[in-house]
Design a protein around this motif. Structure first.
Motif, PDB file in Angstrom:
ATOM      1  N   MET A   1       1.022  -0.923   0.263  1.00 37.45           N
ATOM      2  CA  MET A   1      -0.102   0.258   0.106  1.00 37.45           C
ATOM      3  C   MET A   1       0.798   1.813   0.281  1.00 37.45           C
ATOM      4  N   ASN A   2       0.445   2.156  -0.480  1.00 37.84           N
ATOM      5  CA  ASN A   2       1.245   3.435  -0.748  1.00 37.84           C
ATOM      6  C   ASN A   2       0.135   4.810  -0.463  1.00 37.84           C
ATOM      7  N   ILE A   3       1.018   5.342   0.969  1.00 36.06           N
ATOM      8  CA  ILE A   3       0.495   6.528   1.362  1.00 36.06           C
ATOM      9  C   ILE A   3       0.884   7.648   0.418  1.00 36.06           C
ATOM     10  N   PHE A   4      -0.583   8.510   0.007  1.00 38.70           N
ATOM     11  CA  PHE A   4      -0.344   9.711  -0.780  1.00 38.70           C
ATOM     12  C   PHE A   4      -0.277  10.763  -0.009  1.00 38.70           C
ATOM     13  N   LEU A   5       0.339  12.151   0.048  1.00 37.23           N
ATOM     14  CA  LEU A   5      -0.035  12.984   0.936  1.00 37.23           C
ATOM     15  C   LEU A   5      -0.087  14.183  -0.044  1.00 37.23           C
ATOM     16  N   ILE A   6      -1.591  15.254  -0.508  1.00 35.74           N
ATOM     17  CA  ILE A   6      -2.015  15.690  -1.296  1.00 35.74           C
ATOM     18  C   ILE A   6      -2.232  16.635  -0.271  1.00 35.74           C
ATOM     19  N   GLY A   7      -2.344  17.668  -1.117  1.00 32.40           N
ATOM     20  CA  GLY A   7      -2.460  19.422   0.313  1.00 32.40           C
ATOM     21  C   GLY A   7      -2.132  20.410  -1.235  1.00 32.40           C
ATOM     22  N   PHE A   8      -2.490  21.733  -0.897  1.00 33.42           N
ATOM     23  CA  PHE A   8      -1.722  22.881  -1.232  1.00 33.42           C
ATOM     24  C   PHE A   8      -0.499  23.190  -1.138  1.00 33.42           C
ATOM     25  N   MET A   9      -0.032  23.623  -2.032  1.00 30.32           N
ATOM     26  CA  MET A   9       1.663  24.037  -2.227  1.00 30.32           C
ATOM     27  C   MET A   9       1.503  24.635  -0.159  1.00 30.32           C
ATOM     28  N   GLY A  10       3.001  24.249   0.249  1.00 27.05           N
ATOM     29  CA  GLY A  10       3.313  24.610   1.118  1.00 27.05           C
ATOM     30  C   GLY A  10       3.244  23.942   2.761  1.00 27.05           C
ATOM     31  N   CYS A  11       1.655  23.064   2.517  1.00 27.61           N
ATOM     32  CA  CYS A  11       0.941  22.329   3.596  1.00 27.61           C
ATOM     33  C   CYS A  11       2.088  20.963   4.235  1.00 27.61           C
ATOM     34  N   GLY A  12       3.389  21.352   3.854  1.00 22.87           N
ATOM     35  CA  GLY A  12       4.226  19.842   4.134  1.00 22.87           C
ATOM     36  C   GLY A  12       4.486  18.459   3.664  1.00 22.87           C
ATOM     37  N   LYS A  13       4.181  18.575   2.846  1.00 25.04           N
ATOM     38  CA  LYS A  13       3.725  16.883   2.612  1.00 25.04           C
ATOM     39  C   LYS A  13       5.226  16.951   2.176  1.00 25.04           C
ATOM     40  N   ALA A 101      -3.454  23.766   5.605  1.00 24.89           N
ATOM     41  CA  ALA A 101      -3.045  24.675   6.305  1.00 24.89           C
ATOM     42  C   ALA A 101      -3.607  25.994   5.760  1.00 24.89           C
ATOM     43  N   SER A 102      -3.472  27.102   6.804  1.00 30.23           N
ATOM     44  CA  SER A 102      -4.705  28.374   6.436  1.00 30.23           C
ATOM     45  C   SER A 102      -3.342  29.236   5.631  1.00 30.23           C
ATOM     46  N   ALA A 103      -4.137  29.963   4.616  1.00 25.55           N
ATOM     47  CA  ALA A 103      -3.635  30.752   3.695  1.00 25.55           C
ATOM     48  C   ALA A 103      -2.814  31.670   4.256  1.00 25.55           C
ATOM     49  N   GLU A 104      -2.328  31.571   5.361  1.00 27.21           N
ATOM     50  CA  GLU A 104      -1.483  32.768   5.863  1.00 27.21           C
ATOM     51  C   GLU A 104      -0.446  31.925   6.458  1.00 27.21           C
ATOM     52  N   THR A 105      -0.794  30.863   6.514  1.00 27.62           N
ATOM     53  CA  THR A 105       0.573  29.962   7.173  1.00 27.62           C
ATOM     54  C   THR A 105       1.613  29.621   5.554  1.00 27.62           C
ATOM     55  N   VAL A 106       0.039  28.910   4.797  1.00 25.19           N
ATOM     56  CA  VAL A 106       1.081  28.709   3.514  1.00 25.19           C
ATOM     57  C   VAL A 106       1.765  28.981   2.507  1.00 25.19           C
ATOM     58  N   TYR A 107       1.663  31.163   3.199  1.00 23.59           N
ATOM     59  CA  TYR A 107       2.208  31.989   2.899  1.00 23.59           C
ATOM     60  C   TYR A 107       3.565  31.793   3.250  1.00 23.59           C
ATOM     61  N   ASP A 108       3.404  32.199   4.385  1.00 22.06           N
ATOM     62  CA  ASP A 108       5.039  32.112   5.296  1.00 22.06           C
ATOM     63  C   ASP A 108       6.044  30.896   4.568  1.00 22.06           C
ATOM     64  N   ARG A 109       5.053  30.322   4.930  1.00 20.93           N
ATOM     65  CA  ARG A 109       6.040  28.767   4.327  1.00 20.93           C
ATOM     66  C   ARG A 109       6.962  29.448   2.893  1.00 20.93           C
ATOM     67  N   VAL A 147      -5.577  15.984   7.805  1.00 21.77           N
ATOM     68  CA  VAL A 147      -4.818  16.753   9.091  1.00 21.77           C
ATOM     69  C   VAL A 147      -4.310  17.541   9.075  1.00 21.77           C
ATOM     70  N   LYS A 148      -5.134  18.047   9.901  1.00 18.81           N
ATOM     71  CA  LYS A 148      -4.038  20.023  10.392  1.00 18.81           C
ATOM     72  C   LYS A 148      -2.686  20.084  10.841  1.00 18.81           C
ATOM     73  N   THR A 149      -2.690  21.072   9.693  1.00 19.42           N
ATOM     74  CA  THR A 149      -0.502  20.973  10.340  1.00 19.42           C
ATOM     75  C   THR A 149      -0.284  22.683  10.925  1.00 19.42           C
ATOM     76  N   ASP A 150      -0.755  23.478  10.736  1.00 21.31           N
ATOM     77  CA  ASP A 150      -1.217  24.824  11.003  1.00 21.31           C
ATOM     78  C   ASP A 150      -0.250  24.746  13.190  1.00 21.31           C
ATOM     79  N   ARG A 151       0.683  25.564  13.717  1.00 23.42           N
ATOM     80  CA  ARG A 151       0.750  25.518  13.812  1.00 23.42           C
ATOM     81  C   ARG A 151       1.604  24.062  15.421  1.00 23.42           C
ATOM     82  N   MET A 152       1.552  23.170  14.098  1.00 19.49           N
ATOM     83  CA  MET A 152       1.719  21.425  14.658  1.00 19.49           C
ATOM     84  C   MET A 152       3.301  21.301  14.658  1.00 19.49           C
ATOM     85  N   ASN A 153       3.753  20.416  15.358  1.00 25.03           N
ATOM     86  CA  ASN A 153       5.538  20.170  14.517  1.00 25.03           C
ATOM     87  C   ASN A 153       5.361  19.005  13.708  1.00 25.03           C
TER      88      ASN A 153
END
Ligand code: S3P
Length: 165
Positions: A1-13, A101-109, A147-153
């Motif tokens: 089984m593969n695990i695919f991480l999807i999401g907007f740019m800068g979400c930490g994939k 992640a929020s747009a603000e977090t993405v922008y920062d990253r 999975v939310k990534t804002d303010r998470m390590n």
């Protein structure tokens, strides 16, 4: 089984894929980097010289090839789930995890990066928010878990992913 991480740019994939690869003993693929290696040029050059459609075909073609390889965690490009055929390929091969992640977090990253052609000249929170809102319904429809990534390590994010899977 593969695990695919999807999401907007800068979400930490990519960071999450690397972390899961090394801490959970899985191989990992970063689709953008793999495409760059195979094409011998950067994502920006591919967009500029061959166009976005060509890049999208490379993504689909790469996803198809992952089916016959070993099980691994795959960091997708932000646009990968926008093609229904890509979602079908991913679903056939494993589970799909949406990182948010929020747009603000993405922008920062991403604000200092210059290898994201869709954000060149559009590097601001409003543009990111607009594109993210347009894409979110497809991301959510494709995802098995979110999975939310804002303010998470990174270790908490990856533990969250592995526990939910
Ligand atoms: C894109 C995201 C990028 C890369 C390309 C297009 C998109 O990947 O595939 O620039 O359409 O959202 P990351 O999400 O890894 O930055």
């Amino acid at each position: 089984m593969n695990i695919f991480l999807i999401g907007f740019m800068g979400c930490g994939k990519s960071t999450a894929a690397r972390y899961i690869g090394s801490h959970y003993g899985m191989g990992y693929v970063e689709m953008d980097r793999q495409i760059e290696e195979e094409q011998g040029c950067s994502i920006s050059e591919i967009f500029a010289e061959r166009g976005e459609e060509y890049f999208r075909k490379l993504e689909t073609e790469l996803l198809g090839r992952l089916e016959s390889g070993p099980d691994q965690v795959v960091s997708c490009g932000g646009g990968t789930p926008m093609r229904e055929c890509n979602v079908e390929l991913m679903k056939k091969q494993g589970r799909i995890v949406l990182l948010t992640a929020s747009a603000e977090t993405v922008y920062d990253r991403v604000k200092n990066s210059h290898n994201r052609p869709l954000l060149e000249g559009n590097m601001n929170v409003d543009y990111i928010k607009g594109l993210m809102e347009m894409r979110m319904p497809r991301y959510e429809a494709a995802a098995d878990i979110v999975v939310k990534t804002d303010r998470m390590n990174i270790s908490d994010i990856c533990r969250g992913i592995m526990e939910k899977l």
